[in-house]
Design a protein around this motif. Sequence first.
Motif, PDB file in Angstrom:
ATOM      1  N   LYS A  11     -20.133  -1.662 -13.240  1.00  0.00           N
ATOM      2  CA  LYS A  11     -21.278  -1.027 -12.598  1.00  0.00           C
ATOM      3  C   LYS A  11     -21.202   0.492 -12.566  1.00  0.00           C
ATOM      4  N   ILE A  12     -20.016   1.075 -12.775  1.00  0.00           N
ATOM      5  CA  ILE A  12     -19.906   2.524 -12.715  1.00  0.00           C
ATOM      6  C   ILE A  12     -19.845   3.186 -14.087  1.00  0.00           C
ATOM      7  N   GLN A  13     -20.023   2.417 -15.127  1.00  0.00           N
ATOM      8  CA  GLN A  13     -19.975   3.016 -16.468  1.00  0.00           C
ATOM      9  C   GLN A  13     -21.209   3.754 -16.842  1.00  0.00           C
ATOM     10  N   ALA A  28      -8.796  -9.120 -10.230  1.00  0.00           N
ATOM     11  CA  ALA A  28      -9.178  -8.704 -11.584  1.00  0.00           C
ATOM     12  C   ALA A  28     -10.695  -8.779 -11.773  1.00  0.00           C
ATOM     13  N   VAL A  29     -11.305  -9.857 -11.308  1.00  0.00           N
ATOM     14  CA  VAL A  29     -12.759  -9.998 -11.429  1.00  0.00           C
ATOM     15  C   VAL A  29     -13.461  -8.962 -10.555  1.00  0.00           C
ATOM     16  N   PHE A  30     -12.943  -8.750  -9.350  1.00  0.00           N
ATOM     17  CA  PHE A  30     -13.496  -7.758  -8.429  1.00  0.00           C
ATOM     18  C   PHE A  30     -13.482  -6.365  -9.064  1.00  0.00           C
ATOM     19  N   ILE A  31     -12.355  -5.978  -9.652  1.00  0.00           N
ATOM     20  CA  ILE A  31     -12.248  -4.680 -10.328  1.00  0.00           C
ATOM     21  C   ILE A  31     -13.173  -4.640 -11.534  1.00  0.00           C
ATOM     22  N   GLY A  32     -13.255  -5.735 -12.275  1.00  0.00           N
ATOM     23  CA  GLY A  32     -14.149  -5.789 -13.438  1.00  0.00           C
ATOM     24  C   GLY A  32     -15.610  -5.604 -13.064  1.00  0.00           C
TER      25      GLY A  32
END
Length: 90
Positions: A88-90, A79-83
């Motif tokens: 960063k891609i927003q 979950a943290v990895f995906i977060g």
Amino acid sequence: MENTLVDKTFRDSNGKIVLAQMPNLPLIFWVVASLLSLIFTSGKINIVLDILANGSLFTWAWLELFQGVNYFRRALGLAVFIGIIASKIQ
């Protein structure tokens, strides 16, 4: 004793329920770098602190994902990895 999904999700290899642990070095480093970036809000030092904070949180998430003591800790790492990636891609 049968090893149920609940056991695999919340218990470590010793049979203890583990939801939280003492922070390891990457997590401590993330907290310190994040707090310092609130003090140094501009300039190159802020950029370096931001990189260090994100790198150490990434390292913590990676370690939890692949070496977490139970499924809950591994899911937390994921979950943290995906977060991190999503922020960063927003």
